[in-house]
Design an enzyme around this catalytic site. Structure first.
Site, mmCIF file in Angstrom:
data_model
loop_
_atom_site.group_PDB
_atom_site.id
_atom_site.type_symbol
_atom_site.label_atom_id
_atom_site.label_comp_id
_atom_site.label_asym_id
_atom_site.label_seq_id
_atom_site.Cartn_x
_atom_site.Cartn_y
_atom_site.Cartn_z
ATOM 1 N N TYR A 227 0.460 -1.352 -0.101
ATOM 2 C CA TYR A 227 -0.155 -0.047 0.366
ATOM 3 C C TYR A 227 0.875 0.677 0.193
ATOM 4 O O TYR A 227 1.209 1.414 1.095
ATOM 5 C CB TYR A 227 -1.337 -0.029 0.921
ATOM 6 C CG TYR A 227 -1.844 1.178 1.323
ATOM 7 C CD1 TYR A 227 -1.918 1.608 0.330
ATOM 8 C CD2 TYR A 227 -2.753 1.276 1.897
ATOM 9 C CE1 TYR A 227 -3.462 2.733 0.258
ATOM 10 C CE2 TYR A 227 -3.793 2.201 2.558
ATOM 11 C CZ TYR A 227 -4.224 2.790 1.330
ATOM 12 O OH TYR A 227 -4.717 4.148 1.117
ATOM 13 N N LYS B 14 -1.283 -1.384 -3.950
ATOM 14 C CA LYS B 14 -2.572 -0.505 -3.826
ATOM 15 C C LYS B 14 -2.027 1.037 -4.092
ATOM 16 O O LYS B 14 -0.727 1.365 -2.977
ATOM 17 C CB LYS B 14 -2.960 -0.666 -2.835
ATOM 18 C CG LYS B 14 -4.306 0.787 -2.839
ATOM 19 C CD LYS B 14 -5.318 0.798 -1.297
ATOM 20 C CE LYS B 14 -6.341 1.203 -1.617
ATOM 21 N NZ LYS B 14 -6.469 1.241 0.275
#
EC number: 4.3.3.7
Length: 302
Positions: free
Chosen positions: A142, A170
């Site tokens: 992330y 992400k």
């Protein structure tokens, strides 16, 4: 005409970063969490991220995170991947979260760079490697420097991409052009982490989205992915345009967890929009704007 293959999708294509419902007294509302999870999967999600930023991960505790994974997994079965956030600025703590998630039945981990203490890139690498190696689950990195204070820089991403468990990123950097280059150079699957850029990311070959607005637009996101997959960009653009007012209502103030909870409570999916401090409820103007958006979208009656 040459056949164009679709992107790899190790974590599905439409995930929602799910809120963690609480009772009015602040305790976790398991029944509402299960009800919400089933609704999201019914609406088109093939992945659910639990205990991420939107799930108020900084203020939920290890036993609560484990219960959430077990109960949501029990509710949706194998209809969706259950991805658990394993984020902390204390590596040993993040490792414990990862181990608990694996024991509780999670299908994957979302691992964010450490926040607040702003380690070097070597420190970021060692942190993520330690969390990854704590279990045998697949990992989605992330990258959200606006919250962590540190970027996942290209050399770090290249090193991490060599690990067999690290499959995806992400991206919430806001820079699709840079992300496209990272996607190509690392070979990792990229997922949009910014609802306002979902169409742009998908058009650039992203594998899917990890959405907050998906609490209310999961069906529209499923259509968006399908239209991009089929090469119908005008239809995808129209789909994205249609749901932008709801994206703005939920994400416009930068309080996705707050507004997603208000929306789910307003629609009767969860019992309460209670948050844990330091997050606080939406003010009246935000609440009314959200309500008007839901009414305009046909999701709520006047």
């Amino acid at each position: 005409m040459e056949h164009i293959s679709l992107p790899q999708r190790p974590f599905g294509s439409v995930s929602v970063a799910m809120v963690t419902p609480f009772h009015d007294d602040g305790s976790i509302d398991v029944a509402s969490a299960q009800k919400l999870a089933v609704k999201l999967v019914d609406d088109g999600c093939d992945g659910l991220v639990l205990s991420g930023t939107t799930g108020e991960s900084p203020t939920t505790h290890q036993p609560e995170k484990d219960v959430l994974v077990r109960e949501v997994k029990d509710a949706v079965g194998d209809r969706a991947m259950i991805i658990c956030g394993a984020g902390s600025n204390d590596t040993a703590h993040a490792v414990r979260i990862a181990e608990g998630a694996a024991k509780s039945g999670a299908d994957g981990l979302l691992v964010v760079a450490p926040y607040y203490n702003r380690p070097s890139q070597e420190g970021v690498y060692q942190h993520i490697l330690s969390v990854t190696q704590a279990t045998d689950l697949p990992v989605m990195l992330y990258d959200i420097p606006g919250r962590t204070g540190v970027k996942l820089e290209m050399p770090t991403l290249m090193r991490l991409s060599q690990h067999e468990q690290i499959l995806a990123v992400k991206d919430a950097t806001g820079d699709v052009a840079a992300g496209f280059k990272k996607m190509v150079d690392t070979g990792l699957a990229y997922y949009s982490g910014d609802d306002s850029l979902n169409f742009a990311w998908l058009a650039h070959g992203a594998s899917g989205v990890v959405s907050v607005a998906g609490h209310v637009i999961a069906g529209s996101l499923r259509a968006l992915v399908s239209e991009v997959d089929s090469g119908d960009l005008p239809a995808a653009r129209a789909e994205f345009t249609k749901h932008m007012p709801l994206v703005d209502a939920i994400m416009g103030a930068g309080q996705g967890a707050v507004m997603a909870k208000e929306a789910m409570a307003m629609l009767g999916v969860i019992e309460s929009a209670t948050l844990r401090l330091p997050l606080v409820r939406a003010d009246m103007s935000q609440y009314q704007a959200l309500r008007e958006s839901l009414v305009s979208a046909g999701l709520l009656e006047l």
